[in-house]
Design a protein around this motif. Structure first.
Motif, PDB file in Angstrom:
ATOM      1  N   SER A   1       0.833  -1.205   0.000  1.00 42.05           N
ATOM      2  CA  SER A   1       0.000   0.000   0.000  1.00 42.05           C
ATOM      3  C   SER A   1       0.865   1.252   0.000  1.00 42.05           C
ATOM      4  O   SER A   1       0.566   2.218  -0.714  1.00 42.05           O
ATOM      5  CB  SER A   1      -0.928   0.005   1.209  1.00 42.05           C
TER       6      SER A   1
ATOM      7  N   ARG B   1      -3.663   1.400   8.709  1.00 40.37           N
ATOM      8  CA  ARG B   1      -3.090   2.388   7.781  1.00 40.37           C
ATOM      9  C   ARG B   1      -1.686   2.803   8.210  1.00 40.37           C
ATOM     10  O   ARG B   1      -1.319   3.968   8.127  1.00 40.37           O
ATOM     11  CB  ARG B   1      -4.001   3.607   7.677  1.00 40.37           C
TER      12      ARG B   1
ATOM     13  N   VAL C   1      -8.313   4.209   2.570  1.00 39.77           N
ATOM     14  CA  VAL C   1      -8.126   2.796   2.243  1.00 39.77           C
ATOM     15  C   VAL C   1      -9.463   2.079   2.351  1.00 39.77           C
ATOM     16  O   VAL C   1     -10.217   2.295   3.303  1.00 39.77           O
ATOM     17  CB  VAL C   1      -7.103   2.126   3.190  1.00 39.77           C
TER      18      VAL C   1
END
Length: 500
Positions: free
Chosen positions: A231, A270, A277
């Protein structure tokens, strides 16, 4: 089903079946021939189910094979019903196959329930000009076009010049559908060219999930770290929103989950991220003993801005029909099978990007992206972007992930909105509002070919989704086909009575 790799053959593939059925000496033989055609078609499209049963349900081959044949036999009821109607009408009235074949096949594909909804239309998934009619009719309109041509070719082969008018009518209808497709694609492309854009990072973790119910703390930490690392890479590549695949968060979250965990907790979602997200996770209501397959949106501040619970659960995987009536069946099932509760209905997840543009995300989990009735409900909420969270890791890499992707492209046309797909082991992708596959990754079998986490950044346009005829009227076209079929059956029956 007709292979999606041989799209041109779908326009002629039904002719031999029509010939065999129409010339069968008895009704019983006609039924068998039509049913057998359905068995062969289903076997060619769903053969991967044998491997799934062997690997994940511990079925030996001699047990998996008859279960697979039973599945093929059940789905072939579409063709059995089609044959019965066509043969019954043609024995009493010589209705042109040009009209009869599309009306009957559309009717049968709609009324016969399917565990994995699929029809003749899948064969045209990669032909965007052909599938634009789905905006009006849903994908069953594509089935109608295919059977229209097959029926016209059959009539020409059997009746020669006498069939020229039905054949010319078929040619005109196909030409009209293609002209409509060309015009609409250009109009939609013009809208896309002026639309705001969102860069979406699709995380493809390539996890091999356990099937025996055992899941270690260390493995959970490893999987979460891998999701976060990928991510962060996608964020650095420009992603303004990151999407994880179905069920990718490695532990269950409480039903009242409202914000991300603090940095000192290992379960923080996160970590190192500043963009919103969307994660796939199991949510648990301990008080009611309910579990939900959910998509959760965490905004840029880490708050849970909304969640969506999967509505259309997969029978025999996420829920077991009749399990509440016969709870003792749970003892016969693999651990974790059939434990989910269905959500209340379609929903949207709303967030604002840094530029101030508000986005309504239409979440669909797993095979909800191929369920036309459900997608219509999503479309009525007018999403700006469809977001599909899927696993597909159970089915190997050769066939099912590509079939799932092919079936999914129709949703974008039906709603006129792009779809992003974050799939655990692929194929992760961006599909544009014309149903074209703009970007894709790959399909991986994590149980046989372990691969590191991966992902891709795609750019999706903001679209005023849901403003289509199909969203407004649903399967009206298919219901009209059913009405026409029933009318022809009634006329044929009356003629038979009058001759008696």
């Amino acid at each position: 089903m007709t292979s999606i790799r041989w799209t041109a053959l779908a326009w002629i593939a039904a002719v031999p079946m029509l010939l065999a059925v129409d010339r069968a000496p008895t009704f019983r033989q006609a039924l068998f021939l039509g049913w057998w055609a359905g068995v062969v078609e289903t076997g060619g499209g769903f053969y991967w189910l044998i491997d799934v049963m062997q690997r994940f349900a511990d079925f030996p081959w001699w047990a998996a094979a008859p279960v697979f044949l039973l599945f093929c036999a059940a789905r072939a009821i579409i063709f059995l019903l089609f044959t019965g109607i066509v043969y019954g009408i043609r024995q009493r009235r010589r209705v042109p196959m040009t009209a009869l074949a599309p009306l009957c096949m559309v009717s049968c594909e709609l009324v016969v329930p399917q565990l994995f909804p699929c029809g003749q239309w899948i064969s045209q998934a990669w032909q965007p000009l052909v599938i634009q009619i789905s905006e009006l009719t849903g994908p069953l309109g594509v089935t109608a076009l295919l059977m229209l041509v097959n029926g016209a070719l059959y009539d020409l082969a059997v009746d020669g010049r006498a069939a020229r008018y039905p054949a010319l009518t078929a040619a005109a209808l196909v030409a009209a559908a293609l002209v409509f497709g060309a015009v609409r694609m250009r109009q939609v492309d013009d809208t896309v060219a002026r639309a705001p854009r969102l860069k979406v990072g699709l995380v493809q973790p390539n996890f091999a999930y356990t099937v025996d119910g055992e899941f270690s703390r260390d493995e959970a930490i490893r999987q979460l770290a891998a999701l976060q690392a990928e991510s962060r890479r996608l964020q650095q590549a420009g992603a303004q929103l990151v999407v994880w695949s179905e069920g990718s968060y490695p532990v269950a979250l409480p039903r009242d989950f409202a914000a991300d965990f603090a940095p000192e907790f290992l379960g923080m979602i996160r970590r190192g991220l500043s963009v919103p997200v969307v994660i796939g996770a199991e949510m648990v209501d301990a008080a009611r003993e309910d579990a939900f397959n959910s998509a959760i949106l965490l905004d840029s501040d880490g708050r849970a801005a909304g969640h969506y619970d999967k509505v259309r659960l997969l029978a025999f995987g996420e829920y077991i029909p009749g399990i509440d009536t016969f709870p003792s069946l749970r003892k016969l099932l693999p651990v974790g099978t059939g434990r989910f509760t269905a959500g209340k209905g379609p929903g949207v997840l709303t967030f604002k990007e840094l530029g101030g543009q508000s986005w309504k995300l239409g979440p669909v989990i797993c095979y909800e992206d191929i369920l036309q009735g459900f997608l219509r409900g999503v479309g009525q909420l007018q999403p700006n972007l469809l977001v599909n969270l899927t696993s597909d890791s159970w089915f190997g890499a050769e066939t099912e992930p590509w079939e799932h992707l092919a079936l999914a492209v129709f949703a974008s046309v039906e709603l006129r909105v792009s779809m992003v797909r974050a799939v655990n082991s692929g194929v992760s992708a961006l599909i544009d509002p014309n149903g074209r596959l703009v970007q894709k990754t790959y399909a991986n079998d994590p149980y046989r070919n372990p691969r590191a986490e991966d992902g891709v950044v795609v750019t999706a346009p903001w679209m005023p989704g849901g403003h289509t005829v199909y969203v407004a009227v649903g399967n009206l076209f298919a219901y009209l086909c059913i009405a026409a079929t029933l009318t022809l059956m009634g006329v044929a029956a009356r003629r038979n009575d009058s001759q008696a």
